[in-house]
Structure formats: C-alpha cells, structure tokens
Design a protein around this motif. Sequence first.
Motif: not given
Length: 165
Positions: A57-77
């Motif tokens: 289980i890996e955690r990545g923090n992003v500043p706000g909810s808008f940034e969830l998309t890019l953070g999720a994209h990086w992990y999904a790749q």
Amino acid sequence: MSSADKNLSVFKTDGLPDISNKKFALVVAEWNSEVTEKLFEGAYQTLIGYGAAAENIERGNVPGSFELTLGAHWYAQRSDIDAVIALGVVIQGETKHNDYINHAVAQGITNISIQNNKPVIFGVLTPNNMQQAVDRAGGVHGNKGDEAAMTAIKMVGLKDKIFTR
C-alpha cells in the motif's frame, strides 16, 4: 439511496478476491486534512483488514482535490500498481468552485481508469458543509474511505476474473 440514509462502511463481502499480492496506491488530498486523513485511515484499514500487505500500500499526497487526477494518473501508469484510490473532499461553500472541481476530478478519474485499464476509484466527498463531511469520514454515516477501498478490492477481483479465463 442517498448517503444520508446509508452507512458507507457496510458492504457485501461475499467472494472477495485474494489481494495479498495486489498493490494499491492511495492518493490523498491535503486540503481539509482533518477529513482526508480519516478517509485515508478508513481505506488503509479496510485494505489491511481484507488481506492487503502493508508493504503493498503506497501513499501519495497532493495539495488539493483538483490535483487528485494527476496524482492518480502517475500511479495508474505504473505497471506494478493494481488499483488507485483517490481520496479528497470538496465542500460546497459560498461559491461554485465545488461544481467545477468535482466535475473535473470525477471526469478525470474516469478517464484515467479507462486509459490505464485498471481501477481508479473516486473516493471524494462532495458535501454541502463540514459536518456532512465529518459524518461521512468515520462519523455517523461510516467512512467513504472504507467504501473506496472495498470498491478497489472488488474491481481488482473482477478484472482478474475477466482476464484470467
């Protein structure tokens, strides 16, 4: 059924897959951390409780909810990640910012899931006020983090079932 009438931490657990070798990424918005930390705790404990290994289980923090998309994209790749769970909260407030952010994040999460052919789960609360957020992050209506983790588990199992035949 609206979440006002449902406990988000109650779900069917029949036939869940073995997730001991599955790897999950949890992307967590830092904005409204008093809520998002509880969402993370719920998701993490649900994954552990149903067989995920802590080291998977890996955690990545992003500043706000808008940034969830890019953070999720990086992990999904990443080919080693089986599912991504995006956790955040956007409270209605006095302006329409929530409409724009919630729509963008929901559409982005959907697109990332399809583009990467893996579960990317929308674990974002969209309440009218802070009390509703608290009620859905470990309060009287359960924890949306629990629900998001269970959704990831079930979707990983469905993908395995479909593609291992």
